[in-house]
Write a protein that holds these residues in place. Structure first.
Motif, PDB file in Angstrom:
ATOM      1  N   PRO A  17       0.810  -1.222   0.000  1.00 29.56           N
ATOM      2  CA  PRO A  17       0.000   0.000   0.000  1.00 29.56           C
ATOM      3  C   PRO A  17       0.841   1.268   0.000  1.00 29.56           C
ATOM      4  N   VAL A  18       0.339   2.266  -0.694  1.00 31.21           N
ATOM      5  CA  VAL A  18       0.946   3.599  -0.710  1.00 31.21           C
ATOM      6  C   VAL A  18      -0.161   4.609  -0.382  1.00 31.21           C
ATOM      7  N   ARG A  19       0.061   5.397   0.634  1.00 29.92           N
ATOM      8  CA  ARG A  19      -0.915   6.399   1.054  1.00 29.92           C
ATOM      9  C   ARG A  19      -0.654   7.710   0.299  1.00 29.92           C
ATOM     10  N   VAL A  20      -1.642   8.168  -0.448  1.00 29.33           N
ATOM     11  CA  VAL A  20      -1.520   9.411  -1.208  1.00 29.33           C
ATOM     12  C   VAL A  20      -2.218  10.519  -0.427  1.00 29.33           C
ATOM     13  N   GLU A  21      -1.442  11.474   0.050  1.00 31.12           N
ATOM     14  CA  GLU A  21      -1.958  12.579   0.866  1.00 31.12           C
ATOM     15  C   GLU A  21      -1.878  13.876   0.071  1.00 31.12           C
ATOM     16  N   ALA A  22      -2.917  14.681   0.141  1.00 33.57           N
ATOM     17  CA  ALA A  22      -2.935  15.970  -0.564  1.00 33.57           C
ATOM     18  C   ALA A  22      -3.381  17.070   0.388  1.00 33.57           C
ATOM     19  N   ASP A  23      -2.764  18.221   0.221  1.00 32.25           N
ATOM     20  CA  ASP A  23      -3.119  19.391   1.044  1.00 32.25           C
ATOM     21  C   ASP A  23      -3.157  20.625   0.141  1.00 32.25           C
ATOM     22  N   VAL A  24      -4.272  21.335   0.164  1.00 32.79           N
ATOM     23  CA  VAL A  24      -4.436  22.579  -0.591  1.00 32.79           C
ATOM     24  C   VAL A  24      -4.526  23.721   0.416  1.00 32.79           C
ATOM     25  N   SER A  25      -3.593  24.656   0.336  1.00 34.45           N
ATOM     26  CA  SER A  25      -3.542  25.744   1.320  1.00 34.45           C
ATOM     27  C   SER A  25      -3.147  27.048   0.632  1.00 34.45           C
ATOM     28  N   GLU A  26      -3.265  28.124   1.388  1.00 34.55           N
ATOM     29  CA  GLU A  26      -2.866  29.423   0.867  1.00 34.55           C
ATOM     30  C   GLU A  26      -1.348  29.480   0.716  1.00 34.55           C
ATOM     31  N   GLY A  27      -0.908  30.266  -0.248  1.00 33.96           N
ATOM     32  CA  GLY A  27       0.521  30.401  -0.481  1.00 33.96           C
ATOM     33  C   GLY A  27       0.820  30.576  -1.942  1.00 33.96           C
ATOM     34  N   MET A  28       2.102  30.574  -2.277  1.00 33.85           N
ATOM     35  CA  MET A  28       2.514  30.728  -3.671  1.00 33.85           C
ATOM     36  C   MET A  28       1.981  29.558  -4.498  1.00 33.85           C
ATOM     37  N   PRO A  29       1.334  29.852  -5.654  1.00 28.75           N
ATOM     38  CA  PRO A  29       0.783  28.769  -6.478  1.00 28.75           C
ATOM     39  C   PRO A  29       1.874  27.788  -6.922  1.00 28.75           C
ATOM     40  N   GLY A  90     -10.465  15.804  -3.331  1.00 26.27           N
ATOM     41  CA  GLY A  90     -10.963  15.769  -1.968  1.00 26.27           C
ATOM     42  C   GLY A  90     -10.513  16.979  -1.166  1.00 26.27           C
ATOM     43  N   SER A  91      -9.259  17.398  -1.377  1.00 26.95           N
ATOM     44  CA  SER A  91      -8.749  18.577  -0.681  1.00 26.95           C
ATOM     45  C   SER A  91      -9.441  19.853  -1.143  1.00 26.95           C
ATOM     46  N   MET A  92      -9.881  19.876  -2.395  1.00 27.61           N
ATOM     47  CA  MET A  92     -10.614  21.024  -2.938  1.00 27.61           C
ATOM     48  C   MET A  92     -12.095  20.972  -2.574  1.00 27.61           C
TER      49      MET A  92
END
Length: 515
Positions: A17-29, A90-92
């Protein structure tokens, strides 16, 4: 917002298994991917960004970070694209994060949003099943392959928008169904080959040896001049081999899937492999290689036949590679990234000429010098010859045999006897991991191939006279057990021992001295 989803990678012939984590946050695009990634995995950022935009979900001008964990293991291939897209969505908050729980996602994305097939789906679905997941989303072209496992839902998607709809409304997903029992029904008809033993004129002794080899899955070597029918006989042996069990079919299919050799939309391979690599094949190609090793010829022929034509023409290093898998039925390959174990439970069938021109010892036709013959035969080591169960000399076919109008025994007739022998072995070894006589270890050979007093005396005399090794002794007993099975005999008799002794390969030193 943080979101995660499960995907998987391949190590050897197993998934992890490989866990794919995503995070969308404020900051430089920026679209940043981390987690010990190869170049093709890093390029997923561009593929996913473009595919999402062309599907109607452009990424916001924010800082997007994707991590593939565990970071200690290098990630290879393009199978993570679809999972990365799902985690980013999902993060969006375009899909509910809770809908990503309990499932695994694998697949490659094109820039248009099409979902492309990937290798190793069978192993990945097996991993998802072992983890207790309830659903696996895979490319549509790979869906039937993964759906052979009945205890987990496999859903195929051909476009990114289909994945989004399924993740938004999981109850609308249509799982792929494969009737495994129906696949195995009529397996015999699908395995019928145009190449029949009836087409071979003469060579009754060689065909008898091939029948014994097939009945016990014994390693088989034919020695004879060019044009005597060695290759013809070898190519007809698959027609008399036993049908695959479901367990064997799954193992073969998994290997071919990982190697990228499984036909699209195929679910299971139902024929035993027959691999015939050219004699220029390297040791690495036989064993399996690459920075992250993949299956080699010895693994691709597992549960089937590895046919080596012109055996002495292979490089010495390539031939010596065979020694471990012939004994242990597996091969271990070590790299800096780790040690990988591949199955290599194959039946070796080989053919060779007695010299480089092919006509020794017929000095009317053979022009090889004695040292050339010795050098040619010397390419085969005694440890390798010791691992051959059955060796026969193939004589040239006579004109009378070629003109014989009556056909010999057909593949169907030989197969009937072989199948009866297989049934005896299946019943004898019920409950064991062993299915054929050739798979018996030294301890099991003593248990299941018991000899009477006369047979022990006969074999003891032969052991001393022929200077046999312990390995050769056990192989002779196993071949004798197979001969007895073909005759339907419960016990091994003297005649079976004598025939098995007649099939032993010659001692290398005496062989070369005779040359």
């Amino acid at each position: 917002m943080f979101c995660k989803v499960l995907s998987a990678a391949i190590g050897g012939v197993e998934g992890y298994p490989v866990r794919v984590e995503a995070d969308v946050s404020e900051g430089m695009p920026v679209f940043l991917m981390v987690g010990y990634l190869s170049s093709e995995v890093r390029e997923a950022a561009d593929r996913v960004r473009t595919a999402l935009r062309n599907t109607g979900y452009p990424l916001p001008p924010k800082r997007i970070t994707v991590n593939l964990a565990p970071a200690s293991i290098r990630k290879e291939g393009s199978r993570f694209d679809l999972a990365v897209a799902a985690a980013v969505l999902g993060s969006m908050e375009k899909i509910p994060a809770k809908n990503l729980e309990g499932l695994m996602i694998v697949g490659e994305l094109s820039l248009s949003g099409q979902v492309l097939g990937v290798s190793g789906v069978l192993a990945l679905v097996e991993t998802a099943k072992a983890l207790g997941l309830h659903r696996c989303i895979v490319p549509a072209v790979n869906a039937r392959e993964g759906a052979v496992f009945q205890d987990i839902e496999v859903v195929g998607v051909s476009k990114l928008e289909e994945l989004i709809k399924i993740l938004q409304h999981p109850e609308q997903a249509e799982k792929t169904v494969v009737d495994v029992e129906a696949l195995f029904t009529g397996q015999g008809e699908r395995n019928v080959s145009q190449e029949d033993f009836a087409q071979i004129h003469g060579q009754a002794g060689v065909k008898r040896a091939a029948e014994i080899a097939a009945a016990g899955m014994h390693n088989f070597l034919m020695i004879g001049p060019p044009g005597s029918g060695k290759t013809m006989i070898a190519r007809r042996i698959p027609g008399i081999l036993p049908h695959l069990s479901l367990e064997e079919s799954l193992e073969i299919t998994k290997i071919y899937s990982i190697a990228g050799l499984l036909p699209e939309r195929e679910s299971l391979l139902l024929r035993r492999p027959f691999r015939s690599p050219h004699h220029t094949t390297t040791a690495e190609a036989l064993a399996g290689g690459g920075r992250v090793p993949g299956p080699g010829e010895v693994s691709l022929s597992s549960k089937g036949i590895l046919f080596l034509d012109e055996l002495p023409e292979f490089r010495r290093t390539a031939l010596e590679i065979l020694r471990q898998p012939l004994e242990e039925k597996r091969i271990c390959i070590s790299r800096t990234a780790g040690t990988y174990t591949f199955p290599a439970d194959f039946m070796l069938v080989a053919a060779m000429n007695p010299c480089s021109c092919g006509y020794y010892p017929d000095r009317n036709r053979c022009k090889c010098a004695q040292q050339d013959v010795v050098r040619y035969l010397g390419k085969l080591s005694q440890p390798l010859l010791d691992r051959i169960d059955i060796c026969v000399n193939v004589s040239p076919v006579s004109y009378e045999d070629l003109q014989e109008q009556k056909e010999g025994e057909s593949t169907a007739e030989i197969r009937a006897r072989v199948e009866r022998a297989h049934e005896l072995q299946k019943e004898r070894y019920r409950g064991l991991k062993v299915r054929f006589n050739a798979q018996l270890g030294a301890g099991d050979t003593e248990t299941y191939c018991g000899l009477g007093k006369k047979e022990k005396v006969l074999l003891g005399d032969a052991f001393d006279a022929l200077n046999l090794s312990a390995r050769a002794y056990h192989r002779i007993v196993r071949v004798a057990r197979t001969i007895a099975d073909l005759e339907g005999k419960e016990k091994i008799e003297e005649g079976h021992i004598l025939e098995a002794l007649g099939y032993r390969p010659p001692d290398r030193n005496l062989w070369m001295k005779g040359a």
